[in-house]
Motif scaffolding. Structure first.
Motif, PDB file in Angstrom:
ATOM      1  N   ASP A 260      53.281   4.545  41.074  1.00 16.69           N
ATOM      2  CA  ASP A 260      52.733   4.870  39.759  1.00 16.69           C
ATOM      3  C   ASP A 260      51.404   5.625  39.883  1.00 16.69           C
ATOM      4  O   ASP A 260      51.131   6.564  39.134  1.00 16.69           O
ATOM      5  N   LEU A 261      50.568   5.189  40.821  1.00 14.84           N
ATOM      6  CA  LEU A 261      49.290   5.863  41.036  1.00 14.84           C
ATOM      7  C   LEU A 261      49.498   7.301  41.517  1.00 14.84           C
ATOM      8  O   LEU A 261      48.810   8.232  41.074  1.00 14.84           O
ATOM      9  N   LEU A 262      50.449   7.476  42.429  1.00 15.66           N
ATOM     10  CA  LEU A 262      50.719   8.817  42.955  1.00 15.66           C
ATOM     11  C   LEU A 262      51.256   9.750  41.868  1.00 15.66           C
ATOM     12  O   LEU A 262      50.888  10.933  41.802  1.00 15.66           O
ATOM     13  N   LYS A 263      52.124   9.226  41.005  1.00 13.60           N
ATOM     14  CA  LYS A 263      52.669  10.057  39.923  1.00 13.60           C
ATOM     15  C   LYS A 263      51.568  10.473  38.956  1.00 13.60           C
ATOM     16  O   LYS A 263      51.555  11.606  38.459  1.00 13.60           O
ATOM     17  N   SER A 264      50.655   9.547  38.680  1.00 10.34           N
ATOM     18  CA  SER A 264      49.512   9.884  37.832  1.00 10.34           C
ATOM     19  C   SER A 264      48.655  10.954  38.500  1.00 10.34           C
ATOM     20  O   SER A 264      48.231  11.926  37.865  1.00 10.34           O
ATOM     21  N   LEU A 265      48.418  10.778  39.784  1.00 14.97           N
ATOM     22  CA  LEU A 265      47.608  11.731  40.543  1.00 14.97           C
ATOM     23  C   LEU A 265      48.221  13.127  40.489  1.00 14.97           C
ATOM     24  O   LEU A 265      47.519  14.131  40.317  1.00 14.97           O
ATOM     25  N   LEU A 266      49.544  13.195  40.615  1.00 13.53           N
ATOM     26  CA  LEU A 266      50.230  14.482  40.567  1.00 13.53           C
ATOM     27  C   LEU A 266      50.018  15.180  39.222  1.00 13.53           C
ATOM     28  O   LEU A 266      49.868  16.400  39.166  1.00 13.53           O
ATOM     29  N   ARG A 267      50.039  14.400  38.149  1.00 15.13           N
ATOM     30  CA  ARG A 267      49.828  14.999  36.821  1.00 15.13           C
ATOM     31  C   ARG A 267      48.446  15.632  36.714  1.00 15.13           C
ATOM     32  O   ARG A 267      48.279  16.701  36.120  1.00 15.13           O
ATOM     33  N   ILE A 268      47.455  14.976  37.295  1.00 15.07           N
ATOM     34  CA  ILE A 268      46.087  15.495  37.208  1.00 15.07           C
ATOM     35  C   ILE A 268      45.897  16.680  38.157  1.00 15.07           C
ATOM     36  O   ILE A 268      45.189  17.643  37.834  1.00 15.07           O
ATOM     37  N   LEU A 269      46.543  16.632  39.312  1.00 13.74           N
ATOM     38  CA  LEU A 269      46.397  17.721  40.283  1.00 13.74           C
ATOM     39  C   LEU A 269      47.036  19.021  39.808  1.00 13.74           C
ATOM     40  O   LEU A 269      46.869  20.063  40.447  1.00 13.74           O
ATOM     41  N   GLU A 270      47.777  18.969  38.699  1.00 14.57           N
ATOM     42  CA  GLU A 270      48.304  20.207  38.121  1.00 14.57           C
ATOM     43  C   GLU A 270      47.167  21.127  37.687  1.00 14.57           C
ATOM     44  O   GLU A 270      47.342  22.343  37.603  1.00 14.57           O
TER      45      GLU A 270
ATOM     46  N   GLY B 226      55.313  25.575  49.797  1.00 12.89           N
ATOM     47  CA  GLY B 226      54.297  25.297  48.789  1.00 12.89           C
ATOM     48  C   GLY B 226      54.881  24.864  47.460  1.00 12.89           C
ATOM     49  O   GLY B 226      54.215  24.951  46.421  1.00 12.89           O
ATOM     50  N   THR B 227      56.132  24.372  47.473  1.00 10.74           N
ATOM     51  CA  THR B 227      56.791  23.987  46.212  1.00 10.74           C
ATOM     52  C   THR B 227      57.131  22.505  46.155  1.00 10.74           C
ATOM     53  O   THR B 227      57.750  22.071  45.179  1.00 10.74           O
ATOM     54  N   LEU B 228      56.752  21.732  47.137  1.00 15.29           N
ATOM     55  CA  LEU B 228      57.158  20.322  47.155  1.00 15.29           C
ATOM     56  C   LEU B 228      56.661  19.590  45.910  1.00 15.29           C
ATOM     57  O   LEU B 228      57.352  18.734  45.357  1.00 15.29           O
ATOM     58  N   HIS B 229      55.452  19.924  45.443  1.00 14.10           N
ATOM     59  CA  HIS B 229      54.899  19.215  44.299  1.00 14.10           C
ATOM     60  C   HIS B 229      55.619  19.552  42.999  1.00 14.10           C
ATOM     61  O   HIS B 229      55.398  18.900  41.967  1.00 14.10           O
ATOM     62  N   LEU B 230      56.484  20.570  43.044  1.00 11.23           N
ATOM     63  CA  LEU B 230      57.238  20.943  41.846  1.00 11.23           C
ATOM     64  C   LEU B 230      58.629  20.326  41.823  1.00 11.23           C
ATOM     65  O   LEU B 230      59.340  20.427  40.821  1.00 11.23           O
ATOM     66  N   GLU B 231      59.036  19.716  42.939  1.00 10.14           N
ATOM     67  CA  GLU B 231      60.377  19.139  43.040  1.00 10.14           C
ATOM     68  C   GLU B 231      60.411  17.751  42.417  1.00 10.14           C
ATOM     69  O   GLU B 231      59.392  17.073  42.295  1.00 10.14           O
ATOM     70  N   ASN B 232      61.608  17.326  42.034  1.00  7.34           N
ATOM     71  CA  ASN B 232      61.779  15.988  41.470  1.00  7.34           C
ATOM     72  C   ASN B 232      63.108  15.430  41.951  1.00  7.34           C
ATOM     73  O   ASN B 232      64.131  15.544  41.293  1.00  7.34           O
ATOM     74  N   TYR B 233      63.064  14.821  43.132  1.00  2.26           N
ATOM     75  CA  TYR B 233      64.290  14.309  43.728  1.00  2.26           C
ATOM     76  C   TYR B 233      64.647  12.912  43.241  1.00  2.26           C
ATOM     77  O   TYR B 233      65.780  12.484  43.337  1.00  2.26           O
ATOM     78  N   PHE B 234      63.646  12.182  42.790  1.00  4.92           N
ATOM     79  CA  PHE B 234      63.865  10.770  42.454  1.00  4.92           C
ATOM     80  C   PHE B 234      63.842  10.576  40.946  1.00  4.92           C
ATOM     81  O   PHE B 234      62.990  11.105  40.247  1.00  4.92           O
TER      82      PHE B 234
ATOM     83  N   PHE C 299      57.793  10.694  49.866  1.00  6.36           N
ATOM     84  CA  PHE C 299      57.962  11.917  49.078  1.00  6.36           C
ATOM     85  C   PHE C 299      56.764  12.164  48.170  1.00  6.36           C
ATOM     86  O   PHE C 299      56.186  13.253  48.140  1.00  6.36           O
ATOM     87  N   TYR C 300      56.377  11.137  47.377  1.00  2.40           N
ATOM     88  CA  TYR C 300      55.283  11.329  46.420  1.00  2.40           C
ATOM     89  C   TYR C 300      53.935  11.480  47.135  1.00  2.40           C
ATOM     90  O   TYR C 300      53.042  12.164  46.631  1.00  2.40           O
ATOM     91  N   THR C 301      53.805  10.874  48.317  1.00  2.00           N
ATOM     92  CA  THR C 301      52.566  11.057  49.089  1.00  2.00           C
ATOM     93  C   THR C 301      52.444  12.509  49.544  1.00  2.00           C
ATOM     94  O   THR C 301      51.385  13.140  49.396  1.00  2.00           O
TER      95      THR C 301
END
Length: 887
Positions: free
Chosen positions: A588-598, A738-746, A647-649
């Motif tokens: 959950d923390l990592l998913k939140s972090l990803l939203r902010i890192l956008e 450079g696209t890993l952060h745009l993928e959604n495998y899970f 993956f999320y890390t």
């Protein structure tokens, strides 16, 4: 048809001879004809083909009327009742009465002209007199079980059906006025309901309701002239205390039908009802229905409430709306009283009965039906809300006492309040102030919870509520309550007290957090208020509980808008302090972090708050997590969940590096790619011994994409460790681009309030079966690498892939190991096809690291990786960026 033709001729002969026959002979011939008529009807499946049917109906009806009057003439009521029974029943030698009844019954179901002939025979008044006797004088002869006999039931059904067919016509009702039995029967239902014939209660109600719907001006004048409604009300007042409430409702509903149904024709009966305390009677009856068992008397109780609701629109004078609109209001709110729809409230007396029921009763069914009625009235015409709220203020008053009501009524009430905003687009400021006061007092936690959910729904509808609820003090109130709860949570950390933070109180905390999250979304001003209240240290306490986490993260994400460093410090700190078993917290923390890192503005804060080291420490903590079979604490966690965390890390790292040369330089300069390779290599799926000297020649070689397809989209057996390796290499593959952060495998799995955490509910087997990984997307996305030129964005990720190459080999799977190694090298070779990719690789300064990682392959010409790796560097050599290294 032939049979009907014969009957037709016989009836014509009867008509021609009738004037010359003695009345008794005329009657006998008609009675002899009727059995033939009934037989023809039965043989033709109920289809009547008879040219003179209207004449026949008139003759038969007159004869039946004559026989009824003869039986009743000069007899006392009870004796007359018995004589009627003998006339109409299908018993004994004399069946003429039953024969006539059945014939009229069949004829009354044909067409309107035939029914009019029946009505003209005088039968309506005669049957009304019969009904009065049957209703007021109970049957004495019944079957052995105490119920009416089968013959009696058949007779009753035919009588009632004939009356319904006649009385639904205005002509049929007018015919009743010649006798006095209509008003007598209405009054009897209001005074003798407990003494009447039980088997005739429902049929009598059906007949009277049918008459009510067909009232004419003359019938209304007749009922008014004899004070029918007045007497009925007086009798119901007396009856109300003597019999069960469900019986009173049944009797009162009949009287109320005549009042309601007559209004479109004349207001006389409604005026009589109002002038004789009719509303007071209804309130008394309805309040007596408190505590009725479910479904006991409900049909008639509901009927009274429905009719009372309709009476609110019955009045001569249109009410005028003259209240003041309090601002602000929603942008699309437009208050203009439109031309009357005919369904506006004109009768406040009727509505006051509904309002008084809610104010005086705590019965769930009664209160619920009142709220339904109010919703119905609003739906008829939106102006009704304003007409009522600016005169009688029902919702305003209900808010003061709602916490006394049963829980389902509270839920229904706040949905009604919510509909004012959602359906009427109006903000009722005065009502909302009272709702806010309810929340502040928190007399009944469930009521507070329901009220807060109502305000939350409004807040999510329009951002205007963020300002309204801040200015009203609600935001400050919620922050104070959350501070108090956070202190309790902090003190109880690590302990478990029975009942602590359970049930409604816990749900209330969750909704308060959601409300604060909704108030801070897109409102920097509200976020500043939160920060100025010193709430940040308290808000982050709620992160540990999964049911609070989503809203808490939303609040912290809003905080990032004004202070990225504070957000990053909290999230990275929580990640680093989380335990090995708190897998869902980390995700959950990592998913939140990803939203902010956008937002690129957050990247610098991520770096300065040790974000890279924090995420890599997550990988270090997972040492051995992908061993097959798993051991230790990891045995309780599915490998799919571990891969999800990996993956999320990696997604977080990729997002922080994306198009950020400062972060990319920092990551490479501090040797973090090498650390990433080391941490990934220690997960347990990669071999820690390396590949060694290999001279085996491969029988078949497949591309990386083909191996992906074989591993995840075919039945070919692949060892678990190798599948895990391939997945991680695929992650790195996208990181290179450079696209890993745009993928959604899970797939997203968000636990709701009240559910146990996923780790608690599912063992390792269930985790393995969960299969959140979207394999098809994974394979198709990775296979695109095989087609065309793909620019390398993160050359350090190539370095990581190369460092992991030797660890793909295992002695027990030498053939498959070498095949996947060669496939990865060929894959890398395809990445450096373009001049741009080769330049990026050479400028990265990582070539020496790559060569060092694969020394064995370069020195041993028989090594399967020697030739493909050599070709990779031959291509890189054309850039001549690091000639010494290449030599």
């Amino acid at each position: 048809p032939l049979q009907w033709d014969t009957l037709g001729r016989q009836f014509v002969e009867y008509e021609q001879m009738a004037p010359f026959l003695h009345p008794e002979e005329q009657q006998r011939r008609l009675l002899d004809f009727l059995p033939l008529f009934l037989k023809a009807w039965e043989q033709s499946a109920g289809v009547i083909i008879f040219p003179n049917i209207q004449l026949l109906a008139g003759e038969v009806s007159k004869l039946l009327t004559k026989e009824i009057k003869r039986k009743l003439n000069g007899k006392p009521a009870e004796e007359a009742r018995l004589a009627l029974e003998q006339l109409l029943q299908q018993k004994g030698e004399a069946k003429d009465g039953h024969l006539l009844l059945k014939s009229v019954y069949l004829l009354s179901q044909t067409d309107l002209r035939t029914v009019c002939n029946i009505i003209g025979s005088g039968l309506p008044a005669a049957l009304m007199q019969c009904l009065y006797l049957f209703f007021t004088f109970p049957l004495k002869k019944t079957s052995d079980d105490g119920e009416p006999s089968e013959d009696d039931t058949e007779t009753q059904e035919m009588l009632v059906k004939i009356m319904l067919n006649m009385y639904r016509e205005e002509q049929g009702v007018e015919e009743l006025l010649a006798a006095d039995k209509l008003q007598s029967l209405i009054i009897a239902t209001a005074s003798l309901w407990d003494q009447c014939s039980h088997s005739w209660k429902v049929p009598t109600g059906r007949v009277l309701r049918t008459i009510s719907k067909a009232q004419t001006k003359n019938s209304i004048v007749y009922l008014q002239a004899v004070d029918c409604i007045k007497i009925a009300i007086q009798n119901l007042f007396k009856l109300g205390d003597a019999i069960p409430p469900c019986d009173v409702c049944e009797a009162a509903s009949i009287v109320l039908c005549f009042v309601k149904d007559s209004y479109p024709v004349s207001s006389a009966l409604l005026t009589e009802f109002e002038n004789n305390d009719g509303y007071k009677l209804l309130l008394k009856i309805l309040l007596r229905c408190e505590g009725l068992q479910e479904n006991e008397g409900d049909p008639y109780l509901d009927e009274i409430l429905d009719m009372l609701t309709c009476l609110t629109t019955c009045g001569k004078t249109e009410l005028k709306v003259s209240g003041n609109i309090i601002h602000p209001q929603l942008p699309h709110f437009d208050f203009e009283q439109p031309r009357s729809s005919g369904m506006t409230v004109k009768n406040l007396q009727a509505f006051q009965v509904l309002q008084s029921i809610f104010l005086k009763s705590n019965d769930q069914h009664l209160c619920g039906r009142v709220l339904e009625a109010i919703g119905t009235i609003w739906a008829w015409d939106r102006v009704n809300f304003f007409l009522l709220e600016w005169t009688l203020q029902p919702i305003n008053q209900f808010t003061d006492i709602i916490y006394f009501k049963p829980h389902p009524v509270q839920v229904q009430f706040f949905r009604l309040v919510e509909s004012i905003v959602l359906d009427l687009s109006y903000i009722p400021h005065e009502i909302l102030k009272k709702v806010q006061y309810l929340i502040k007092e928190n007399v009944v936690p469930f009521c507070t919870l329901t009220a807060l959910r109502c305000l939350l729904s409004m807040t999510e509808k329009d951002p205007l509520f963020s300002d309204i609820f801040r200015d009203s003090g609600l935001l400050g109130l919620l922050l104070a309550l959350l501070r108090k709860q956070a202190k309790i949570l902090r003190k109880s950390a690590g302990t478990h007290a029975p009942g602590l933070e359970e049930g409604t109180e816990k749900e209330l905390n969750a909704v308060m957090l959601k409300m604060v999250a909704a108030l801070t979304v897109s409102s920097v001003r509200n976020t500043v208020v939160l920060k100025d209240y010193g709430m940040v240290p308290y808000i982050k306490i709620f992160l540990d509980d999964e049911c609070y986490r989503s809203a808490t993260l939303s609040i912290l994400e809003q905080l990032s808008v004004i202070n990225y460093e504070e957000y990053m410090s909290i999230i990275i700190g929580a990640l680093c302090s989380s335990t090995q078993g708190e897998l869902q917290l980390k995700l959950d923390l990592l998913k939140s972090l990803l939203r902010i890192l956008e937002s690129p503005k957050s990247h610098s804060a991520f770096r300065t708050c040790s974000g890279f080291n924090g995420l890599l420490s997550l990988l270090s903590d997972m040492e051995g997590a992908l061993q097959d079979p798993p051991s230790g604490l990891w045995a309780a966690v599915g490998q799919n969940s571990v891969l999800e965390l990996v993956f999320y890390t990696l997604q977080g790292i990729t997002a922080a590096l994306h198009l950020d040369p400062v972060n990319s330089s920092f990551f490479q300069r501090n040797g973090l790619f090498e650390k990433m390779a080391e941490d990934l290599g220690s997960l347990g799926c990669f071999c820690t011994q390396g590949g060694g000297q290999i001279s085996l020649s491969l029988e078949k070689t497949r591309t990386f994409g083909e191996l992906l397809d074989a591993a995840f989209c075919s039945s070919e057996p692949f060892p678990t460790w190798l599948k895990n390796c391939i997945q991680i290499l695929s992650f790195l593959d996208h990181m290179v681009k450079g696209t890993l952060h745009l993928e959604n495998y899970f797939k997203e799995t968000k636990p709701e309030m009240g559910e146990a955490s996923r780790e608690d509910q599912e063992g390792p087997r269930a985790q393995e079966e969960l299969q959140n990984y979207d394999y098809k997307s994974y394979v198709s996305s990775s296979c695109r690498w095989e087609i065309g030129d793909c620019a390398i964005v993160q050359p350090g990720a190539v370095c990581v892939m190369v460092r992991l190459l030797p660890k793909l080999y295992r002695e027990g799977h030498s053939q498959l190991s070498q095949e996947i190694q060669c496939a990865v090298v060929h894959h890398i070779q395809s990445l450096v096809k373009s001049e741009k990719s080769r330049q990026v690789m050479c400028e990265s300064g990582l070539l020496s690291t790559i060569i060092t990682s694969c020394q064995d392959a370069f020195r041993n010409q028989n090594h399967p990786l020697h030739l493909p790796l050599t070709r990779v560097f031959e291509k890189l050599a054309s850039q001549a960026i690091e000639p010494d290294v290449l030599r």
